[in-house]
Design an enzyme around this catalytic site. Structure first.
Site, short mmCIF file in Angstrom:
data_model
loop_
_atom_site.label_atom_id
_atom_site.label_comp_id
_atom_site.label_asym_id
_atom_site.label_seq_id
_atom_site.Cartn_x
_atom_site.Cartn_y
_atom_site.Cartn_z
N ASN A 141 28.53 -8.81 52.14
CA ASN A 141 29.97 -8.73 52.47
C ASN A 141 30.28 -9.27 53.87
O ASN A 141 31.29 -9.93 54.07
CB ASN A 141 30.50 -7.30 52.28
N GLU A 237 22.62 2.15 56.44
CA GLU A 237 24.08 2.11 56.36
C GLU A 237 24.42 1.81 54.91
O GLU A 237 24.21 0.69 54.45
CB GLU A 237 24.66 1.02 57.27
N CYS A 271 32.20 -1.56 53.37
CA CYS A 271 31.66 -0.22 53.11
C CYS A 271 32.70 0.83 53.46
O CYS A 271 32.83 1.83 52.77
CB CYS A 271 30.36 -0.01 53.86
N GLU A 446 24.51 3.11 63.71
CA GLU A 446 24.43 1.84 64.41
C GLU A 446 25.48 1.86 65.53
O GLU A 446 26.40 2.68 65.51
CB GLU A 446 24.68 0.67 63.45
O1 TXE Z 1 23.35 -4.33 47.01
P1 TXE Z 1 21.83 -4.04 47.41
P2 TXE Z 1 23.96 -5.32 45.92
C1 TXE Z 1 27.30 -1.69 47.37
C2 TXE Z 1 28.50 -2.04 46.51
C3 TXE Z 1 27.92 -2.97 45.50
C4 TXE Z 1 26.50 -2.48 45.35
C5 TXE Z 1 25.49 -3.49 44.85
O2 TXE Z 1 28.97 -0.87 45.89
O3 TXE Z 1 28.57 -2.86 44.26
O4 TXE Z 1 26.17 -2.07 46.64
O5 TXE Z 1 25.38 -4.62 45.72
C6 TXE Z 1 18.20 -6.07 49.40
N1 TXE Z 1 14.08 -3.04 48.83
N2 TXE Z 1 27.26 -2.39 48.62
O6 TXE Z 1 23.22 -5.26 44.63
O7 TXE Z 1 20.93 -4.14 46.23
C7 TXE Z 1 19.04 -7.18 48.85
O8 TXE Z 1 18.27 -8.35 48.66
C8 TXE Z 1 14.60 -3.58 49.93
C9 TXE Z 1 27.66 -1.66 49.78
O9 TXE Z 1 24.08 -6.64 46.53
O10 TXE Z 1 21.82 -2.77 48.15
C10 TXE Z 1 20.11 -7.29 49.94
O11 TXE Z 1 19.60 -8.04 51.05
N3 TXE Z 1 15.69 -4.37 49.92
C11 TXE Z 1 27.20 -2.30 51.02
C12 TXE Z 1 20.31 -5.85 50.36
O12 TXE Z 1 19.15 -5.15 49.91
C13 TXE Z 1 16.27 -4.64 48.73
C14 TXE Z 1 27.23 -3.77 51.07
C15 TXE Z 1 21.55 -5.18 49.78
O13 TXE Z 1 21.48 -5.25 48.39
C16 TXE Z 1 15.76 -4.10 47.53
C17 TXE Z 1 26.82 -4.39 49.84
C18 TXE Z 1 14.62 -3.25 47.61
N4 TXE Z 1 14.08 -2.66 46.53
C19 TXE Z 1 26.87 -3.69 48.67
N5 TXE Z 1 16.56 -4.50 46.52
C20 TXE Z 1 27.72 -1.72 52.31
N6 TXE Z 1 27.15 -0.61 52.76
O14 TXE Z 1 28.60 -2.26 52.94
C21 TXE Z 1 17.53 -5.28 47.07
N7 TXE Z 1 17.36 -5.38 48.40
#
Ligand code: TXE
Length: 466
Positions: A141, A237, A271, A446
């Site tokens: 995002n 976060e 978020c 953070e």
């Molecule tokens: O997130 P992921 P996704 C929420 C939002 C969205 C949902 C899914 O609700 O619908 O998350 O988004 C890495 N070990 N937010 O699937 O999977 C991945 O490659 C370590 C809220 O994109 O959490 C990426 O770099 N890392 C949020 C990062 O984690 C891993 C912002 C985030 O991906 C991993 C985005 C693993 N096992 C989505 N699997 C906010 N807090 O603002 C994936 N990744």
């Protein structure tokens, strides 16, 4: 777009393979990113390890180089912003704003003076030592701003880093790595890219002493579990389901604009976006209409289009999730006061949507929608609204809307979350204030000195008294 390389040990390196990056405004592949692979990851970790002893020693130099990094990033904004728009979807002016935010964070930590901490009798000093190598994992995002939230405090504290952006938005971070390569010593900041399993390899890797993660709660829990294996430190976060509680003395016409943008900025993919509004029955119809009027007037277009206020949703799974949650609410009797449908064009465009008549127990109220759709929920009794606002596993931020600041502050005191704003939402997101969630919204904070302390371990130094 072509020519994206990873940064490992101060050099541009290719991956073991490559993966596609999609432009969300067209739904088409427009670039390739390097897919790191386990061997390259080992090299990046080894480079970060090797750079640590020298980097930790000279704080003055670290501050100077962070300042230079800020200047270089600012100078590179014209090159980076169009890449960010292409892979993330946000309007170009928002891409520029995001890069400016990253610059602000780098400057803040370069300038931050940290006090010496001594015991009350002056006989011992409490020193914050860097941890070593930090593995940083960021979402799609705000790839650049959220990377800077990690790079600036971690490097300032004396750590080195291996940074991995989301596979949906790897390119701007790789380009930023290229920019900073010219400034930071080799190995201090390594930028790699790959699909989700690379994140898991990083959290399981024996070298990092700390994982700093921003992303979903589900993945955050996996990160915490992996880190527990060798007691890596973590800052998480995670998601939010932020409530905005409108009090019965608020004026819907006055608050609607600010409330609308608190929910829809970055197309709701924030978020700490407002994800549900609780409005008193007396104001309900007026507030729904005031929000709907704004939703209908917003220009949704490709981020490159002049005058676009919102772009597409970043990726297909997220687009389908938002459409699914809105569809579910409509099936269960909610009404779309504005929007309610995808926009009929290629790419992942969705109408800004205001839902009335949905309530707790509906998925879009109970879960994080993370997109351009906002449920407005009627309440009769303020105590009940507070209870519903708190009745979630999330606890990131919240807001209370009322012309009476004392009354709003009393409601704020009842809310279980990391930040409450009055007549605004998320106003406390600043480099100098701690940002973090209660409950499943995160672990640790953070920003500010508190964020930096999370990249340190305490060491007590006791002088020789004899
Ligand atoms: O997130 P992921 P996704 C929420 C939002 C969205 C949902 C899914 O609700 O619908 O998350 O988004 C890495 N070990 N937010 O699937 O999977 C991945 O490659 C370590 C809220 O994109 O959490 C990426 O770099 N890392 C949020 C990062 O984690 C891993 C912002 C985030 O991906 C991993 C985005 C693993 N096992 C989505 N699997 C906010 N807090 O603002 C994936 N990744």
């Amino acid at each position: 777009m072509t020519g994206f390389a990873m940064t490992v040990d101060g050099a541009a390196v290719p991956g073991a393979g490559a993966f596609d990056v999609v432009d969300p405004a067209t739904g088409e592949v427009f670039a390739q990113a390097p897919d790191c692979g386990a061997d390259r990851l080992d090299q990046a970790m080894a480079a970060a390890s090797a750079a640590f002893p020298a980097w930790r020693r000279d704080e003055k130099r670290r501050r100077a180089l962070l300042r230079e990094a800020a200047d270089a990033l600012r100078a590179a904004a014209g090159r980076l912003a169009p890449i960010l728009t292409a892979e993330q979807g946000k309007p170009l002016k928002d891409a520029h704003r995001e890069i400016a935010t990253a610059v602000t964070w780098l400057r803040y930590y370069a300038d931050l003076d940290l006090p010496r901490e001594v015991s009350q009798d002056g006989s011992a000093e409490v020193i914050r030592r860097p941890l070593g190598v930090v593995a940083a994992i960021t979402p799609w995002n705000f790839p650049i701003a959220l990377a800077a939230w990690k790079i600036a405090p971690a490097l300032r504290a004396g750590n080195t880093m291996v940074l991995k952006p989301s596979p949906y938005t790897p390119l701007t971070t790789l380009a930023m790595g290229e920019t900073l390569r010219a400034i930071l010593p080799p190995g201090v900041l390594n930028v790699i890219s790959g699909r989700d399993p690379l994140g898991a390899l990083m959290t399981a890797h024996p070298v990092p002493r700390k994982i700093s993660f921003t992303g979903s709660t589900a993945t955050g829990k996996r990160v915490a579990a992996a880190a527990a294996e060798d007691l890596k430190r973590v800052t998480l976060e995670l998601g939010g389901n932020d409530p905005a509680i409108v009090l019965d003395d608020a004026d819907p016409g006055q608050i609607a604009d600010s409330l609308f943008w608190s929910a829809f900025a970055n197309n709701g993919q924030v978020c700490l976006a407002v994800k549900r509004v609780y409005a008193p029955e007396r104001l309900y119809a007026d507030l729904v209409e005031a929000l709907a009027a704004r939703a209908r007037s917003v220009r949704v277009d490709a981020g490159t289009a002049e005058g676009a206020q919102l772009g597409p949703i970043n990726n297909r799974p997220q687009y389908e999730r938002v459409a699914g949650l809105v569809g579910d609410a409509l099936d269960r009797g909610a009404t779309a006061a504005a929007g309610g449908r995808p926009i009929d064009r290629p790419g992942y465009f969705y109408q800004p949507t205001i839902l009335s008549g949905a309530s707790d127990g509906t998925r879009i109220v109970d879960e994080e929608q993370f997109g351009p759709a906002l449920p407005v929920i009627a309440y009769r009794d303020l105590g009940e609204a507070v209870e519903r606002a708190n009745g979630t596993t999330y606890g990131l931020t919240a807001s209370v809307w009322s012309p009476d600041p004392d009354r709003a502050a009393r409601v704020a005191a009842e809310l279980d979350c990391g930040q409450v704003s009055i007549n605004a939402h998320g106003r406390g997101v600043r480099p100098d204030l701690p940002f973090g969630g209660h409950k499943w919204s995160g672990l640790g904070v953070e920003n500010g000195p508190w964020g930096l302390y999370g990249y340190t371990e305490l060491q007590v130094l006791v002088g020789n008294e004899s």
